[in-house]
Design a protein around this motif. Sequence first.
Motif, PDB file in Angstrom:
ATOM      1  N   LEU A   1       0.749  -1.193   0.086  1.00 10.19           N
ATOM      2  CA  LEU A   1       0.022  -0.053  -0.058  1.00 10.19           C
ATOM      3  C   LEU A   1       0.923   1.213  -0.142  1.00 10.19           C
ATOM      4  O   LEU A   1       0.454   2.399  -0.639  1.00 10.19           O
ATOM      5  CB  LEU A   1      -0.860   0.035   1.190  1.00 10.19           C
ATOM      6  CG  LEU A   1      -2.355  -0.886   1.129  1.00 10.19           C
ATOM      7  CD1 LEU A   1      -2.736  -0.866   2.733  1.00 10.19           C
ATOM      8  CD2 LEU A   1      -3.114  -0.335   0.153  1.00 10.19           C
ATOM      9  N   LEU A   2       1.822   1.208   0.798  1.00  9.69           N
ATOM     10  CA  LEU A   2       2.939   2.375   0.822  1.00  9.69           C
ATOM     11  C   LEU A   2       3.573   2.407  -0.475  1.00  9.69           C
ATOM     12  O   LEU A   2       3.717   3.805  -0.874  1.00  9.69           O
ATOM     13  CB  LEU A   2       3.811   2.213   1.787  1.00  9.69           C
ATOM     14  CG  LEU A   2       3.344   2.500   3.184  1.00  9.69           C
ATOM     15  CD1 LEU A   2       4.456   1.962   4.569  1.00  9.69           C
ATOM     16  CD2 LEU A   2       3.115   3.883   3.596  1.00  9.69           C
ATOM     17  N   SER A   3       3.746   1.485  -1.058  1.00  4.78           N
ATOM     18  CA  SER A   3       4.452   1.558  -2.474  1.00  4.78           C
ATOM     19  C   SER A   3       3.674   2.161  -3.593  1.00  4.78           C
ATOM     20  O   SER A   3       4.105   3.199  -4.215  1.00  4.78           O
ATOM     21  CB  SER A   3       4.894   0.244  -3.077  1.00  4.78           C
ATOM     22  OG  SER A   3       5.736   0.181  -3.928  1.00  4.78           O
ATOM     23  N   VAL A   4       2.447   1.686  -3.518  1.00  5.00           N
ATOM     24  CA  VAL A   4       1.556   2.375  -4.479  1.00  5.00           C
ATOM     25  C   VAL A   4       1.104   3.881  -4.008  1.00  5.00           C
ATOM     26  O   VAL A   4       1.279   4.669  -4.934  1.00  5.00           O
ATOM     27  CB  VAL A   4       0.069   1.457  -4.542  1.00  5.00           C
ATOM     28  CG1 VAL A   4      -0.928   2.320  -5.626  1.00  5.00           C
ATOM     29  CG2 VAL A   4       0.568   0.065  -4.884  1.00  5.00           C
ATOM     30  N   GLY A   5       1.097   3.977  -2.676  1.00  2.00           N
ATOM     31  CA  GLY A   5       0.891   5.360  -2.404  1.00  2.00           C
ATOM     32  C   GLY A   5       2.089   6.503  -2.858  1.00  2.00           C
ATOM     33  O   GLY A   5       1.922   7.460  -3.189  1.00  2.00           O
TER      34      GLY A   5
ATOM     35  N   VAL B   1      -6.695   7.884  -0.356  1.00  2.90           N
ATOM     36  CA  VAL B   1      -7.418   6.893   0.051  1.00  2.90           C
ATOM     37  C   VAL B   1      -6.790   5.474   0.468  1.00  2.90           C
ATOM     38  O   VAL B   1      -6.899   4.884   1.372  1.00  2.90           O
ATOM     39  CB  VAL B   1      -8.315   6.530  -1.190  1.00  2.90           C
ATOM     40  CG1 VAL B   1      -9.172   5.160  -0.655  1.00  2.90           C
ATOM     41  CG2 VAL B   1      -9.481   7.535  -1.396  1.00  2.90           C
ATOM     42  N   LEU B   2      -5.598   5.376  -0.478  1.00  7.95           N
ATOM     43  CA  LEU B   2      -4.799   4.273  -0.063  1.00  7.95           C
ATOM     44  C   LEU B   2      -4.059   4.411   1.270  1.00  7.95           C
ATOM     45  O   LEU B   2      -4.074   3.586   2.146  1.00  7.95           O
ATOM     46  CB  LEU B   2      -3.627   4.002  -1.160  1.00  7.95           C
ATOM     47  CG  LEU B   2      -4.007   3.364  -2.475  1.00  7.95           C
ATOM     48  CD1 LEU B   2      -2.965   3.377  -3.508  1.00  7.95           C
ATOM     49  CD2 LEU B   2      -4.753   2.020  -2.379  1.00  7.95           C
ATOM     50  N   THR B   3      -3.542   5.679   1.551  1.00  4.39           N
ATOM     51  CA  THR B   3      -2.841   5.746   2.746  1.00  4.39           C
ATOM     52  C   THR B   3      -3.755   5.925   3.872  1.00  4.39           C
ATOM     53  O   THR B   3      -3.480   5.507   5.076  1.00  4.39           O
ATOM     54  CB  THR B   3      -2.034   7.004   2.852  1.00  4.39           C
ATOM     55  OG1 THR B   3      -3.178   8.318   2.449  1.00  4.39           O
ATOM     56  CG2 THR B   3      -1.010   7.155   1.769  1.00  4.39           C
ATOM     57  N   LEU B   4      -5.254   6.152   3.597  1.00  2.23           N
ATOM     58  CA  LEU B   4      -6.256   5.950   4.817  1.00  2.23           C
ATOM     59  C   LEU B   4      -6.142   4.473   5.141  1.00  2.23           C
ATOM     60  O   LEU B   4      -6.444   3.981   6.668  1.00  2.23           O
ATOM     61  CB  LEU B   4      -7.477   6.357   4.397  1.00  2.23           C
ATOM     62  CG  LEU B   4      -7.606   7.843   4.162  1.00  2.23           C
ATOM     63  CD1 LEU B   4      -8.940   8.162   3.701  1.00  2.23           C
ATOM     64  CD2 LEU B   4      -7.331   8.665   5.502  1.00  2.23           C
TER      65      LEU B   4
END
Length: 388
Positions: A2-6, A164-167
């Motif tokens: 998730l962090l990578s995509v964010g 949204v991903l970081t949420l």
Amino acid sequence: MLLSVGHACVDVYQGAVASLVPFFVAERSYTYAAASGIVLAASLLSSVTQPVFGAVTDRRAVPWLLPVSTVVGGLGVALSGIGGSYALTLVFMAVSGIGVAAYHPESARVARVASGGSHRAMGWFSLGGTVGFSAAPLLVTVVVATGGLRLTPLLIMPALAGSVLTLAVLRSLTRTPRGPRLSPTSGRDDWPSFTRLSLAVVFRSIAFVGLSTFVAFQVREQTGWGVGAGTAALFVLYVGGAVGTVVGSRLAHRWKRVTVVSTSYLLTVGAVAGVVFVPGPAIYLFVALTAMGLYVPFSLQVTLAQDYLPTRVGTASGITLGLMVSVGGLTSPLIGAVADAASLQTALAPLILMPAVSWLLFRRLPEPTLSVGKDDGVPVPSSGGERP
């Protein structure tokens, strides 16, 4: 992941700044110097404030910065094409730079926690940012080439998706408040080594940002092709960077990080010379080789910086990432001024020396003392443990 995509959703805006420059030149008839001022606006405040945000994250966790900074970074770029005011454009780019600066130290700290110090996992995190860079020329071309700079507000979409991903990351942190953390208090800070690494990163940044700002124009001059050739060159530059990031994290499993980084810089000297002097389509090969050479050190320099300053991981991440992707923008106006006064080739020639200086600074750097982690056999800092 998730962090990578964010990370990709944030760094697309660093790539978007350079990708927008040819369109500002074409639509508003900016000179090289004026166009490079746009890169300076995005880089100046980012370079100054990113270490500050790093120091803040050393004192306390601020995970809410992830979604907020993502939106701010995207908002500045999205508004940059509105109206025809050069001053307003600079302000919006500066806002974007602040958003990017706020994101990186905290995200690097959280990624280090999630990875347990693994080079492989940190490589994936860094790759996410490089993929964002790589996607920027395509995203900007699709949006701006069809309707001009007035359509830049559409560029806010990656920022909204990234927030949204970081949420989801924040919810995960809330569910596991006592998860494994790397200690900020154990170990001894090696400031001399960190300073030398930081200087090497400065010269690397000058080379990369200078090329990303002007490579589109350089390729057009060397090939005689149109705007599409310049956009393709930016895409090759950023994709080559993504490949280099993956290669670097893999090489770190076979050789010491300092050895991998210094060798990469040495080999990059010839690649940059090819970008500056080789005519015709072959220039694309040298653009790709340059990108790989400058990005093999990317994630390795972040983990090295964190290991040199084990009690100040946020500061190490903020300074390293800030210098790596921002400080080079401070020299872009000088390159642009020389290009206006003489030629673009003359202005880019000094960039050949930048990776050579980085190599000299890395040659005698010590490899931090490491122990082997349990997750994947990857070396992790011996100062690992529970962080309050």
